[in-house]
Design an enzyme around this catalytic site. Structure first.
Site, PDB file in Angstrom:
ATOM      1  N   GLU A   1      38.954  47.257  38.290  1.00  0.00           N
ATOM      2  CA  GLU A   1      38.760  46.457  39.501  1.00  0.00           C
ATOM      3  C   GLU A   1      38.207  45.096  39.132  1.00  0.00           C
ATOM      4  O   GLU A   1      37.317  44.990  38.278  1.00  0.00           O
ATOM      5  CB  GLU A   1      37.742  47.088  40.474  1.00  0.00           C
ATOM      6  CG  GLU A   1      38.269  48.209  41.307  1.00  0.00           C
ATOM      7  CD  GLU A   1      37.202  48.775  42.247  1.00  0.00           C
ATOM      8  OE1 GLU A   1      36.327  48.019  42.711  1.00  0.00           O
ATOM      9  OE2 GLU A   1      37.246  49.984  42.490  1.00  0.00           O
TER      10      GLU A   1
ATOM     11  N   TYR B   1      32.803  41.969  39.261  1.00  0.00           N
ATOM     12  CA  TYR B   1      33.171  40.972  40.268  1.00  0.00           C
ATOM     13  C   TYR B   1      32.521  39.616  40.070  1.00  0.00           C
ATOM     14  O   TYR B   1      33.059  38.614  40.484  1.00  0.00           O
ATOM     15  CB  TYR B   1      32.805  41.492  41.676  1.00  0.00           C
ATOM     16  CG  TYR B   1      33.734  42.587  42.135  1.00  0.00           C
ATOM     17  CD1 TYR B   1      33.529  43.911  41.752  1.00  0.00           C
ATOM     18  CD2 TYR B   1      34.844  42.297  42.911  1.00  0.00           C
ATOM     19  CE1 TYR B   1      34.405  44.907  42.152  1.00  0.00           C
ATOM     20  CE2 TYR B   1      35.724  43.287  43.314  1.00  0.00           C
ATOM     21  CZ  TYR B   1      35.506  44.586  42.931  1.00  0.00           C
ATOM     22  OH  TYR B   1      36.385  45.560  43.312  1.00  0.00           O
TER      23      TYR B   1
ATOM     24  N   HIS C   1      36.349  58.596  44.496  1.00  0.00           N
ATOM     25  CA  HIS C   1      35.895  57.250  44.849  1.00  0.00           C
ATOM     26  C   HIS C   1      35.004  57.350  46.089  1.00  0.00           C
ATOM     27  O   HIS C   1      35.372  56.928  47.176  1.00  0.00           O
ATOM     28  CB  HIS C   1      37.097  56.334  45.077  1.00  0.00           C
ATOM     29  CG  HIS C   1      36.788  54.853  45.095  1.00  0.00           C
ATOM     30  ND1 HIS C   1      37.450  53.942  44.297  1.00  0.00           N
ATOM     31  CD2 HIS C   1      35.891  54.119  45.808  1.00  0.00           C
ATOM     32  CE1 HIS C   1      36.977  52.721  44.530  1.00  0.00           C
ATOM     33  NE2 HIS C   1      36.025  52.804  45.448  1.00  0.00           N
TER      34      HIS C   1
ATOM     35  N   ARG D   1      46.505  51.807  40.949  1.00  0.00           N
ATOM     36  CA  ARG D   1      45.341  52.690  40.884  1.00  0.00           C
ATOM     37  C   ARG D   1      44.935  53.063  42.312  1.00  0.00           C
ATOM     38  O   ARG D   1      44.593  52.178  43.109  1.00  0.00           O
ATOM     39  CB  ARG D   1      44.173  51.986  40.177  1.00  0.00           C
ATOM     40  CG  ARG D   1      42.883  52.767  40.243  1.00  0.00           C
ATOM     41  CD  ARG D   1      41.724  52.067  39.535  1.00  0.00           C
ATOM     42  NE  ARG D   1      40.529  52.876  39.667  1.00  0.00           N
ATOM     43  CZ  ARG D   1      39.388  52.473  40.241  1.00  0.00           C
ATOM     44  NH1 ARG D   1      39.260  51.244  40.705  1.00  0.00           N
ATOM     45  NH2 ARG D   1      38.376  53.296  40.325  1.00  0.00           N
TER      46      ARG D   1
HETATM   47  C1  GBH Z   1      33.767  47.925  44.364  1.00  0.00           C
HETATM   48  O1  GBH Z   1      32.396  47.985  44.136  1.00  0.00           O
HETATM   49  C2  GBH Z   1      34.294  49.208  44.952  1.00  0.00           C
HETATM   50  O2  GBH Z   1      34.747  50.088  43.958  1.00  0.00           O
HETATM   51  C3  GBH Z   1      35.373  48.991  45.987  1.00  0.00           C
HETATM   52  O3  GBH Z   1      35.588  50.175  46.682  1.00  0.00           O
HETATM   53  C4  GBH Z   1      34.982  47.842  46.898  1.00  0.00           C
HETATM   54  O4  GBH Z   1      35.853  47.660  47.958  1.00  0.00           O
HETATM   55  C5  GBH Z   1      34.904  46.607  46.049  1.00  0.00           C
HETATM   56  O5  GBH Z   1      33.965  46.770  45.051  1.00  0.00           O
HETATM   57  C6  GBH Z   1      34.520  45.333  46.809  1.00  0.00           C
HETATM   58  O6  GBH Z   1      33.206  45.422  47.260  1.00  0.00           O
HETATM   59  O7  GBH Z   1      24.440  44.566  48.345  1.00  0.00           O
HETATM   60  O8  GBH Z   1      22.992  43.697  46.614  1.00  0.00           O
HETATM   61  O9  GBH Z   1      23.078  46.061  47.047  1.00  0.00           O
HETATM   62  C7  GBH Z   1      31.865  46.795  43.613  1.00  0.00           C
HETATM   63  C8  GBH Z   1      30.470  46.950  43.076  1.00  0.00           C
HETATM   64  C9  GBH Z   1      28.188  47.070  43.512  1.00  0.00           C
HETATM   65  C10 GBH Z   1      29.496  45.585  44.780  1.00  0.00           C
HETATM   66  C11 GBH Z   1      27.101  46.979  44.522  1.00  0.00           C
HETATM   67  C12 GBH Z   1      28.422  45.502  45.819  1.00  0.00           C
HETATM   68  C13 GBH Z   1      26.151  45.721  46.290  1.00  0.00           C
HETATM   69  C14 GBH Z   1      25.029  44.900  45.839  1.00  0.00           C
HETATM   70  N1  GBH Z   1      29.488  46.848  44.113  1.00  0.00           N
HETATM   71  N2  GBH Z   1      27.152  45.731  45.230  1.00  0.00           N
HETATM   72  S1  GBH Z   1      23.806  44.814  47.063  1.00  0.00           S
END
Ligand code: GBH
Length: 479
Positions: free
Chosen positions: A381, A312, A123, A77
């Site tokens: 992901e 995650y 993205h 992907r």
């Molecule tokens: C993904 O987002 C992305 O699609 C990818 O590009 C990235 O590299 C990967 O995760 C790893 O980070 O700091 O408390 O505001 C993941 C979802 C949602 C994770 C928002 C980080 C921030 C929370 N993201 N979150 S905060």
């Protein structure tokens, strides 16, 4: 009970994104995206870096494909940089042939190696020119037409070779992080110490609405003009993490958990699967949340051939007392890493927000499956950083047992959900194929199953976790 397993044709592999790996920001006619400009603003990126070189994948895509093959991946992907293909972005702006050719070459290379391409159309890297011209997502009339034309250029050029299309990666991040907190490009926020423009109380909801409409319009075009002859599927990827009550005995915390899932996932998922925004959001946001016109609803409802799931971690959720702040975007809750008894949601990683919790993954995929009436799901992901990884020696980095354990926990939880919870999951893309530019965290945070030696000639060296991922799927996908 039967042993957890996955389909024989289960599609597993790895994910990346254009700005995080490609580099070559001005080569062969590419123009700036909002991330190129955002990175130039002092203080926005933790280590002051940017994606100018990243993993140099614009020049090394053959190495990337060889790596995928070496790791045994069935699919890859990746995302397309809009401003590489249409530098100025708009529907009347010229297509940049060499930029488009890069992706055609990548796709051919994947096919030549028996790897299935899964293409993310967007993205996060909006062409800067569209932001300058009319504010990007905020202008529905202009934006939707420009997005659809961009998608059409890709469908026309690659459609016969691509069976999996993702319209958007994580619109929650583009809207909340980009237009409420301002932590991501274009950095809009009401916080005047960080941004001189914008209104966090309205812009994210409008941006999200326009993204949904443009997604629906691109899907309509794909279904009407390409799907029959090309035989592909198209869907959106939404992010969201499992929620657990801070105090399991407090019904208000239990309720707050559901509300948080609605504010992050159902915000986009409900319009697509049910045709309306969640009641909890309408209640809190009133008419700051746009309403779908009948025409918009028809575009958006039913617009997913599959559900792309990114997740995650998990979080503990505590309800807030008192009315929600006007800029609140989570349903008036507190997000916590420990519950009432001080039990952590998972071990620490390099990312302050990320605490792994495999059983949370199983519950979340079931929640998604139940809420949206058992859609076909592709996990697009899932992965982890590792506390202090960047400070270790190369040899130590290659022995990433913590990440290997993360994948063991999550992939097994997935197999349990499929085998015991009636979830229809067809694929899993681990994040990420290799270490790369981790947005506002720069290069300090690594997410790869492959080590990238940025200073030592961009060598790519598979870590222990890459071996474990392959073993897991080779064992689980025998049915
Ligand atoms: C993904 O987002 C992305 O699609 C990818 O590009 C990235 O590299 C990967 O995760 C790893 O980070 O700091 O408390 O505001 C993941 C979802 C949602 C994770 C928002 C980080 C921030 C929370 N993201 N979150 S905060």
């Amino acid at each position: 009970m039967s042993k957890p397993q996955l389909r024989k044709d289960f599609l597993w592999g790895y994910a990346t994104a254009s700005y995080q790996i490609e580099g070559a920001p001005h080569e062969d006619g590419r123009a700036d995206s909002i991330w190129d400009t955002f990175c130039r603003i002092p203080g926005k990126i933790a280590d002051g870096t940017n994606g100018d070189v990243a993993c140099d994948s614009y020049h090394r895509y053959k190495e990337d494909v060889a790596l995928l093959k070496q790791l045994g991946a069935k699919a890859y992907r990746f995302s397309v940089s809009w401003s590489r293909v249409i530098p100025l972005g708009g529907r009347d702006d010229p297509v940049n042939k060499p930029g488009l050719q890069y992706y055609l070459d990548l796709i051919d290379e994947l096919h030549a190696n028996g790897i299935v391409p899964m293409v993310t159309i967007f993205h996060w890297d909006l062409p800067q020119a569209l932001y300058d011209r009319y504010g990007g997502f905020l202008n529905q009339i202009e934006y939707v037409q420009d997005y659809v034309r961009y998608a059409k250029v890709l469908f026309e050029a690659m459609g016969s070779k691509v069976k999996y299309w993702i319209t958007y990666n994580e619109p929650w991040c583009s809207t909340i992080l980009g237009y409420n907190i301002g932590q991501f490009a274009p950095g809009h926020t009401s916080d005047r110490t960080k941004s001189s423009v914008a209104d966090s109380t309205t812009e994210p909801w409008l941006a999200g609405h326009n993204i949904l409409v443009s997604h629906g319009a691109a899907v309509k075009l794909y279904r009407e003009e390409f799907k029959a002859k090309d035989g592909g599927m198209i869907g959106i990827t939404l992010n969201g993490d499992w929620t657990m009550p801070w105090d399991a005995n407090d019904p208000k915390d239990v309720e707050a958990c559901e509300r948080k899932l609605e504010f992050s996932i159902a915000w986009f998922g409900d319009p697509i699967y049910k045709g309306t925004y969640p009641a909890s959001m309408r209640k809190q946001l009133g008419d700051r949340l746009p309403t779908f016109t009948e025409e918009e609803r028809k575009l958006v409802q039913g617009s997913n051939d599959f559900y792309g799931m990114n997740t995650y971690c998990a979080n503990y959720i505590k309800h807030k007392t008192g009315p929600p702040a006007p800029e609140d975007f989570s349903g008036n809750i507190e997000l916590l890493l420990e519950d009432k008894n001080g039990t952590p949601v998972g071990p620490e990683t390099q990312s302050p927000w990320l605490r792994p919790n495999p059983q949370g993954f199983r519950k979340l995929i079931k929640w998604i499956s139940d809420r949206f009436d058992r859609p076909m799901i592709y996990v697009t992901e899932n992965g982890t950083s590792l506390k202090g990884e960047n400070d270790l020696s190369k040899d130590q980095i290659l022995q990433d047992d913590f990440r290997a354990e993360y994948f063991r926990g999550h992939v097994n939880a997935l197999a349990e959900a499929v085998t015991h919870d009636n979830v229809d999951c067809r694929g899993y893309m681990a994040w990420s194929l290799m270490d790369n530019f981790e947005w506002a965290e720069g290069y300090e945070t690594r997410f790869g199953v492959t080590y990238v030696d940025y200073e030592g000639g961009q060598q790519r060296m598979p870590k222990e976790s890459a071996k474990v991922v392959a073993e897991l799927f080779n064992t689980l996908c025998q049915a």
